[in-house]
Motif scaffolding. Structure first.
Motif, mmCIF file in Angstrom:
data_model
loop_
_atom_site.group_PDB
_atom_site.id
_atom_site.type_symbol
_atom_site.label_atom_id
_atom_site.label_comp_id
_atom_site.label_asym_id
_atom_site.label_seq_id
_atom_site.Cartn_x
_atom_site.Cartn_y
_atom_site.Cartn_z
ATOM 1 N N ARG A 129 92.992 -33.024 -0.768
ATOM 2 C CA ARG A 129 92.261 -32.328 -0.203
ATOM 3 C C ARG A 129 90.918 -33.234 0.213
ATOM 4 N N ASP A 130 90.585 -34.069 -0.557
ATOM 5 C CA ASP A 130 89.418 -35.180 -0.391
ATOM 6 C C ASP A 130 89.651 -36.467 0.240
ATOM 7 N N ALA A 131 90.819 -36.524 1.035
ATOM 8 C CA ALA A 131 91.191 -37.678 1.528
ATOM 9 C C ALA A 131 90.735 -37.838 3.004
ATOM 10 N N ARG B 256 88.635 -35.030 -8.731
ATOM 11 C CA ARG B 256 89.216 -35.401 -7.100
ATOM 12 C C ARG B 256 89.980 -36.827 -7.151
ATOM 13 N N ALA B 257 89.650 -37.491 -8.273
ATOM 14 C CA ALA B 257 90.172 -38.904 -8.345
ATOM 15 C C ALA B 257 90.483 -39.389 -9.446
ATOM 16 N N VAL B 258 91.462 -40.268 -9.758
ATOM 17 C CA VAL B 258 91.625 -41.057 -11.054
ATOM 18 C C VAL B 258 91.893 -42.475 -10.588
ATOM 19 N N TRP B 259 91.145 -43.281 -11.572
ATOM 20 C CA TRP B 259 91.728 -44.849 -11.344
ATOM 21 C C TRP B 259 92.498 -45.252 -12.697
ATOM 22 N N VAL B 260 93.354 -46.071 -12.417
ATOM 23 C CA VAL B 260 94.123 -46.320 -13.431
ATOM 24 C C VAL B 260 94.347 -47.993 -13.447
ATOM 25 N N VAL C 199 97.489 -40.938 -2.483
ATOM 26 C CA VAL C 199 97.086 -39.811 -1.997
ATOM 27 C C VAL C 199 98.161 -38.806 -2.582
ATOM 28 N N GLN C 200 97.822 -37.900 -3.382
ATOM 29 C CA GLN C 200 98.625 -36.890 -3.570
ATOM 30 C C GLN C 200 98.181 -35.424 -3.371
ATOM 31 N N SER C 201 99.194 -35.104 -2.635
ATOM 32 C CA SER C 201 99.164 -33.688 -1.742
ATOM 33 C C SER C 201 99.715 -32.621 -2.918
ATOM 34 N N GLN C 202 99.222 -31.399 -2.262
ATOM 35 C CA GLN C 202 99.774 -30.349 -3.233
ATOM 36 C C GLN C 202 100.539 -29.196 -2.633
ATOM 37 N N SER C 203 100.616 -29.406 -1.198
ATOM 38 C CA SER C 203 101.304 -28.553 -0.540
ATOM 39 C C SER C 203 102.141 -29.032 0.668
ATOM 40 N N GLU C 204 102.956 -28.474 1.155
ATOM 41 C CA GLU C 204 103.481 -29.038 2.545
ATOM 42 C C GLU C 204 102.525 -29.099 3.737
ATOM 43 N N GLU D 172 84.811 -38.299 -10.293
ATOM 44 C CA GLU D 172 84.434 -37.088 -9.487
ATOM 45 C C GLU D 172 85.061 -35.703 -9.740
ATOM 46 N N GLN D 173 84.251 -35.430 -10.903
ATOM 47 C CA GLN D 173 84.581 -33.966 -11.506
ATOM 48 C C GLN D 173 83.960 -32.932 -10.531
#
Length: 185
Positions: A103-105, A82-86, A133-138, A74-75
């Protein structure tokens, strides 16, 4: 010989060419000049980011988790995803992990991510599927946590804690909301 933990699969179009911003060929900007990605710790490091690993390894089943393959998904621009699969491994088995930019959650997106992680687990004979889900700010972390609670039906969920939902098949689903201070590794 020392190899990185990950094999990274870049996003390409149907012709197999790299996907760039309009006017950006991939040759004019050095990688260091690209805008920072919200998932940079997952894209650029050779290992699972340290604090995310700490959250995962709180579950004894995931002790020693290492990444094998990561696919950028999802570039939304140069070096922004927006996402990474591992596809990861723990001793004796494989693990399917989706990492989503907070942001896209949305409720629907998180459910889709869970289904995707489970389907990839099935595909690779993994016994664990995980959504992070990785947030970037409080502020983002606090505002998005209610969507996370709703999507996974997990009342009272806390950040930086791995939850597990038992399922009828042999694939377990785990999920966690990572706060910004958990990004650095």
């Amino acid at each position: 010989m020392v190899l990185p933990d990950y094999l990274t699969i870049p996003v390409t179009n149907e012709n197999g060419r790299g996907v760039y911003l309009v006017g950006e060929t991939g040759m004019t900007l050095r990688e260091a000049q690209w805008p920072a990605s919200p998932l940079a710790g997952w894209l650029n490091d050779d290992r699972i980011p340290g604090n995310a690993r700490e959250v995962l390894e709180a579950d004894a089943r995931l002790a020693g988790i290492t990444g094998l393959i990561r696919v950028l998904a999802e570039q939304e621009g140069a070096n922004k995803f927006r996402a990474v699969w591992v596809l990861a491994r723990v001793p004796g088995e494989l693990v399917s992990v989706v990492v989503r930019d907070a942001r896209d959650a949305s409720h629907t997106q998180l459910q889709d991510d869970a289904r995707f992680s489970i389907s990839q687990a099935r595909r690779y004979w993994a016994r664990n599927a995980i959504v992070l889900v990785q947030s970037q700010s409080e502020a983002q972390s606090l505002s998005g946590l209610h969507r996370f609670v709703s999507a996974f039906d997990q009342p009272g969920a806390e950040r930086d804690r791995l939850y597990r939902k038992e399922r009828d098949d042999d694939i377990g689903l785990s999920y966690a909301w990572l706060s910004p201070d958990r990004m650095e590794g």
